[in-house]
Design an enzyme around this catalytic site. Sequence first.
Site, PDB file in Angstrom:
ATOM      1  N   LYS A  13       0.820  -1.354   0.148  1.00  0.00           N
ATOM      2  CA  LYS A  13      -0.027   0.130  -0.092  1.00  0.00           C
ATOM      3  C   LYS A  13       0.785   1.151  -0.020  1.00  0.00           C
ATOM      4  O   LYS A  13       0.690   2.116  -0.830  1.00  0.00           O
ATOM      5  CB  LYS A  13      -0.804  -0.041   1.191  1.00  0.00           C
ATOM      6  CG  LYS A  13      -1.817  -1.133   1.359  1.00  0.00           C
ATOM      7  CD  LYS A  13      -2.834  -1.255   2.613  1.00  0.00           C
ATOM      8  CE  LYS A  13      -1.974  -1.159   3.936  1.00  0.00           C
ATOM      9  NZ  LYS A  13      -1.333  -2.312   4.095  1.00  0.00           N
ATOM     10  N   ARG A  88      -9.766   0.912   8.834  1.00  0.00           N
ATOM     11  CA  ARG A  88      -9.584  -0.612   9.074  1.00  0.00           C
ATOM     12  C   ARG A  88     -10.558  -1.221  10.018  1.00  0.00           C
ATOM     13  O   ARG A  88     -10.428  -2.663  10.007  1.00  0.00           O
ATOM     14  CB  ARG A  88      -8.158  -0.590   9.842  1.00  0.00           C
ATOM     15  CG  ARG A  88      -6.848  -0.511   9.269  1.00  0.00           C
ATOM     16  CD  ARG A  88      -5.867  -0.762   9.954  1.00  0.00           C
ATOM     17  NE  ARG A  88      -4.703  -0.140   9.561  1.00  0.00           N
ATOM     18  CZ  ARG A  88      -3.329  -0.497   9.366  1.00  0.00           C
ATOM     19  NH1 ARG A  88      -3.335  -1.809   9.560  1.00  0.00           N
ATOM     20  NH2 ARG A  88      -2.538   0.284   9.021  1.00  0.00           N
ATOM     21  N   ARG A 127      11.824  -5.231   5.079  1.00  0.00           N
ATOM     22  CA  ARG A 127      11.547  -3.894   4.721  1.00  0.00           C
ATOM     23  C   ARG A 127      12.512  -3.062   5.761  1.00  0.00           C
ATOM     24  O   ARG A 127      12.749  -2.954   6.881  1.00  0.00           O
ATOM     25  CB  ARG A 127      10.251  -3.370   5.111  1.00  0.00           C
ATOM     26  CG  ARG A 127      10.123  -2.018   5.061  1.00  0.00           C
ATOM     27  CD  ARG A 127       8.367  -1.428   5.197  1.00  0.00           C
ATOM     28  NE  ARG A 127       7.635  -2.356   6.331  1.00  0.00           N
ATOM     29  CZ  ARG A 127       6.395  -2.394   6.210  1.00  0.00           C
ATOM     30  NH1 ARG A 127       5.714  -1.518   5.465  1.00  0.00           N
ATOM     31  NH2 ARG A 127       5.756  -3.130   7.145  1.00  0.00           N
ATOM     32  N   ARG A 162      11.261  -1.188  11.191  1.00  0.00           N
ATOM     33  CA  ARG A 162      10.177  -0.699  12.316  1.00  0.00           C
ATOM     34  C   ARG A 162      10.122  -1.958  13.511  1.00  0.00           C
ATOM     35  O   ARG A 162      10.406  -2.916  12.911  1.00  0.00           O
ATOM     36  CB  ARG A 162       8.783  -0.918  11.458  1.00  0.00           C
ATOM     37  CG  ARG A 162       8.435   0.443  10.739  1.00  0.00           C
ATOM     38  CD  ARG A 162       7.338   0.319   9.768  1.00  0.00           C
ATOM     39  NE  ARG A 162       6.267  -0.451  10.227  1.00  0.00           N
ATOM     40  CZ  ARG A 162       5.086  -0.634   9.574  1.00  0.00           C
ATOM     41  NH1 ARG A 162       4.748   0.101   8.382  1.00  0.00           N
ATOM     42  NH2 ARG A 162       3.991  -1.095   9.833  1.00  0.00           N
ATOM     43  N   ARG A 173      -0.770  -8.968  13.223  1.00  0.00           N
ATOM     44  CA  ARG A 173      -1.438  -7.821  12.214  1.00  0.00           C
ATOM     45  C   ARG A 173      -2.220  -8.714  11.395  1.00  0.00           C
ATOM     46  O   ARG A 173      -3.263  -8.287  10.810  1.00  0.00           O
ATOM     47  CB  ARG A 173      -0.055  -7.215  11.636  1.00  0.00           C
ATOM     48  CG  ARG A 173       0.600  -6.207  12.933  1.00  0.00           C
ATOM     49  CD  ARG A 173       2.002  -5.979  12.233  1.00  0.00           C
ATOM     50  NE  ARG A 173       2.143  -5.247  10.824  1.00  0.00           N
ATOM     51  CZ  ARG A 173       3.476  -5.097  10.180  1.00  0.00           C
ATOM     52  NH1 ARG A 173       4.470  -5.318  10.780  1.00  0.00           N
ATOM     53  NH2 ARG A 173       3.462  -4.379   9.230  1.00  0.00           N
TER      54      ARG A 173
HETATM   55  P1  AP5 Z   1       4.902  -1.614   1.961  1.00  0.00           P
HETATM   56  O1  AP5 Z   1       4.582  -0.564   0.582  1.00  0.00           O
HETATM   57  O2  AP5 Z   1       5.581  -0.746   3.166  1.00  0.00           O
HETATM   58  O3  AP5 Z   1       3.832  -2.386   2.474  1.00  0.00           O
HETATM   59  P2  AP5 Z   1       2.375  -1.935   2.945  1.00  0.00           P
HETATM   60  O4  AP5 Z   1       0.923  -2.429   2.645  1.00  0.00           O
HETATM   61  O5  AP5 Z   1       2.282  -0.188   3.295  1.00  0.00           O
HETATM   62  O6  AP5 Z   1       2.556  -2.265   4.663  1.00  0.00           O
HETATM   63  P3  AP5 Z   1       2.487  -2.031   6.058  1.00  0.00           P
HETATM   64  O7  AP5 Z   1       3.147  -2.959   6.777  1.00  0.00           O
HETATM   65  O8  AP5 Z   1       3.117  -0.335   5.905  1.00  0.00           O
HETATM   66  O9  AP5 Z   1       1.075  -2.014   6.496  1.00  0.00           O
HETATM   67  P4  AP5 Z   1       0.380  -1.974   7.795  1.00  0.00           P
HETATM   68  O10 AP5 Z   1      -0.912  -1.932   7.372  1.00  0.00           O
HETATM   69  O11 AP5 Z   1       0.962  -3.142   8.593  1.00  0.00           O
HETATM   70  O12 AP5 Z   1       1.114  -0.759   8.579  1.00  0.00           O
HETATM   71  P5  AP5 Z   1       0.923   0.574   8.945  1.00  0.00           P
HETATM   72  O13 AP5 Z   1       2.083   1.459   9.066  1.00  0.00           O
HETATM   73  O14 AP5 Z   1      -0.540   1.251   8.304  1.00  0.00           O
HETATM   74  O15 AP5 Z   1       5.755  -2.471   1.260  1.00  0.00           O
HETATM   75  C1  AP5 Z   1       6.421  -3.913   2.222  1.00  0.00           C
HETATM   76  C2  AP5 Z   1       7.572  -4.251   1.747  1.00  0.00           C
HETATM   77  O16 AP5 Z   1       7.474  -4.938   0.646  1.00  0.00           O
HETATM   78  C3  AP5 Z   1       8.421  -3.033   1.566  1.00  0.00           C
HETATM   79  O17 AP5 Z   1      10.015  -3.185   1.828  1.00  0.00           O
HETATM   80  C4  AP5 Z   1       8.602  -2.793   0.005  1.00  0.00           C
HETATM   81  O18 AP5 Z   1       9.704  -2.473  -0.642  1.00  0.00           O
HETATM   82  C5  AP5 Z   1       8.391  -4.480  -0.615  1.00  0.00           C
HETATM   83  N1  AP5 Z   1       7.387  -4.360  -1.578  1.00  0.00           N
HETATM   84  C6  AP5 Z   1       6.340  -3.605  -1.933  1.00  0.00           C
HETATM   85  N2  AP5 Z   1       5.548  -4.076  -3.090  1.00  0.00           N
HETATM   86  C7  AP5 Z   1       6.358  -5.025  -3.377  1.00  0.00           C
HETATM   87  C8  AP5 Z   1       6.339  -5.644  -4.685  1.00  0.00           C
HETATM   88  N3  AP5 Z   1       5.290  -5.719  -5.638  1.00  0.00           N
HETATM   89  N4  AP5 Z   1       7.189  -7.043  -4.782  1.00  0.00           N
HETATM   90  C9  AP5 Z   1       8.017  -7.074  -3.664  1.00  0.00           C
HETATM   91  N5  AP5 Z   1       8.161  -6.224  -2.617  1.00  0.00           N
HETATM   92  C10 AP5 Z   1       7.328  -5.171  -2.853  1.00  0.00           C
HETATM   93  O19 AP5 Z   1       0.161   0.367  10.379  1.00  0.00           O
HETATM   94  C11 AP5 Z   1       1.174   0.186  11.267  1.00  0.00           C
HETATM   95  C12 AP5 Z   1       0.400   0.043  12.646  1.00  0.00           C
HETATM   96  O20 AP5 Z   1      -0.158   1.057  13.201  1.00  0.00           O
HETATM   97  C13 AP5 Z   1      -0.856  -1.205  12.895  1.00  0.00           C
HETATM   98  O21 AP5 Z   1      -0.305  -2.251  12.971  1.00  0.00           O
HETATM   99  C14 AP5 Z   1      -1.599  -0.449  13.996  1.00  0.00           C
HETATM  100  O22 AP5 Z   1      -1.282  -0.798  15.323  1.00  0.00           O
HETATM  101  C15 AP5 Z   1      -1.563   1.196  13.544  1.00  0.00           C
HETATM  102  N6  AP5 Z   1      -2.583   1.529  12.777  1.00  0.00           N
HETATM  103  C16 AP5 Z   1      -2.108   2.120  11.603  1.00  0.00           C
HETATM  104  N7  AP5 Z   1      -3.314   2.591  10.877  1.00  0.00           N
HETATM  105  C17 AP5 Z   1      -4.609   2.166  11.981  1.00  0.00           C
HETATM  106  C18 AP5 Z   1      -5.917   2.244  11.667  1.00  0.00           C
HETATM  107  N8  AP5 Z   1      -6.354   2.825  10.925  1.00  0.00           N
HETATM  108  N9  AP5 Z   1      -6.543   1.619  12.959  1.00  0.00           N
HETATM  109  C19 AP5 Z   1      -6.078   1.118  13.949  1.00  0.00           C
HETATM  110  N10 AP5 Z   1      -4.567   1.076  13.988  1.00  0.00           N
HETATM  111  C20 AP5 Z   1      -3.864   1.837  13.062  1.00  0.00           C
END
Ligand code: AP5
Length: 216
Positions: A13, A88, A127, A162, A173
Amino acid sequence: MNIILIGPPGAGKGTQAQKLVVERGIVQLSTGDMLREAQASGSEMGQKVKDIMARGDLVTDEIVIGLIAERLDSGAAGAGAIFDGFPRTLGQADALGEMMASKGLALDCVVAMTVDDDALVARVTGRFTCGNCGEVYHDANKPPKHANTCDKCDAKDSFKRRPDDNEESMRTRLFNYYRDTSTLIGYYHAKGLLKTIDGLGEIEEVAGRMNVALDG
Ligand code: AP5
């Protein structure tokens, strides 16, 4: 254009959102990034969510809805926004709908990205990001062109990992994603806004599918 990206942790994402920001001139609203910024600033809210995020649980709807409300109230999303990692839960989805309606904004598309669990674990455990500009990298899939230097902003020795990018937090997660967030796929399908894309494949290949989903 206002877009929601839904997908499990590591689906890509953030990677695709960063490309859309450049290509479409719209802003990325990532609640994960906002929460990490709150932690880094040492704010009371940041301290409150630190352990919750490290173990991979969801923070409260109240906190994340408040963060998005602030951004929408500030006019930051005037030209359009990519909601990355928000909503979410059904409560967050309802709140977003109400906030947008009250500002005369409309959602154009919700893109659900699918990736199998084994690939997700490999992605998050490899990552790292630039601590200066937030550019996302991966040990194998997207290494920087020069070791220890960010391709985007040229910062040296700024890469960081992270605390929740480990197998144990990832299990939590993923559980939370399938229990709470994946229900939004049906929610937005019922509203006629949902497109689903395969998130497996090269980053550019996925970006191509994203553009077809958004413009098709
Ligand atoms: P990346 O693009 O970083 O993936 P992502 O989908 O953004 O993954 P996240 O882990 O950031 O999502 P998340 O939802 O768990 O975390 P968030 O920060 O929102 O890609 C991942 C890796 O793969 C990278 O190294 C990239 O280079 C690689 N990659 C990408 N595309 C690729 C491809 N096509 N092929 C190969 N490699 C690829 O949330 C973190 C925490 O915050 C949550 O756990 C929760 O505690 C809290 N939080 C955040 N938002 C909320 C909410 N709305 N409600 C409640 N809690 C929340």
